[in-house]
Design an enzyme around this catalytic site. Sequence first.
Site, PDB file in Angstrom:
ATOM      1  N   GLU A  49       0.848  -1.189   0.000  1.00 32.81           N
ATOM      2  CA  GLU A  49       0.000   0.000   0.000  1.00 32.81           C
ATOM      3  C   GLU A  49       0.891   1.250   0.000  1.00 32.81           C
ATOM      4  O   GLU A  49       1.986   1.238   0.560  1.00 32.81           O
ATOM      5  CB  GLU A  49      -0.889  -0.011   1.245  1.00 32.81           C
ATOM      6  N   LYS A 122     -10.324   0.463  -2.568  1.00 32.64           N
ATOM      7  CA  LYS A 122     -10.384  -0.023  -1.182  1.00 32.64           C
ATOM      8  C   LYS A 122     -11.750   0.255  -0.548  1.00 32.64           C
ATOM      9  O   LYS A 122     -12.212   1.403  -0.514  1.00 32.64           O
ATOM     10  CB  LYS A 122      -9.274   0.647  -0.372  1.00 32.64           C
ATOM     11  N   CYS A 168      -5.048  -3.706   2.822  1.00 36.48           N
ATOM     12  CA  CYS A 168      -4.791  -3.375   4.221  1.00 36.48           C
ATOM     13  C   CYS A 168      -5.974  -3.624   5.166  1.00 36.48           C
ATOM     14  O   CYS A 168      -6.213  -4.752   5.561  1.00 36.48           O
ATOM     15  CB  CYS A 168      -4.299  -1.929   4.316  1.00 36.48           C
TER      16      CYS A 168
END
Length: 255
Positions: A49, A122, A168
């Site tokens: 990321e 995301k 993440c």
Amino acid sequence: MNEITKNEPLTVAAVQMSSQQDIEANLADIKAAISEASKQGAQLVVLPENCCSMGRQFATAEQFNALSATIGEYARTYGIYVLAGSLPCPYRPDGMIVPDGRLRQVSQLFAPDGTQVARYDKIHLFTATVADKQGSYNEAATFEPGTQTVVTALDIEGAVYQLGMMVCFDLRFPALAQRLRQAGAELLSAPSAFTYLTGQAHWSLLLQARALDSQCMVSGAAQAGEHAYKDGQTRQTWGHTTISAYDGTVISSYD
């Protein structure tokens, strides 16, 4: 680096970085890592990321197209799939500008010919209070959450592997990994920049748990170390890049 086997093995390299705010230096590190992974026989490279810059999200977003093209060119140069962990992007997948002055946190897969073959925005944004120097994190102040799960095909010499994409904080949501598996995923990408404290507590456990939930290999490419911000602040990330097998065992890890 590790592999999963169908008719032909797929060899995956997860890259650990300590990205700073010098984009050109980070790109040089990315290119070197892809080159080395290619030499070692990797067919898919997963970057972490915020691979091009930790912080400076809006300034980095202004270069989204150029940075994406550069990483795509690295994929073409080395004839390898490259997953650009995440880049801040000012527009949605349909090209509409993100409203309210926010961005999207975007993970992209580039094919060996350099073309972008998948984009994942995301979904789960990190909001937490952590007992570190920063204290609190609120990604929603900067980013708009994505809405679509993404599973994409990797064609490796005629053997097709299905990749489910996460980023993440998505690791904390087992339902997402399960949906990706139901959509056909055989391996999951999890580029990350876990804080030192939350990573120390949960990183490895989450990678193993999501592998078990989904019965997929999970590739956790991570940011590691101290990241200097221009206001004098620093952020510390956990690192410990790890690949977990479908049965939850750790098959490759780097401290």
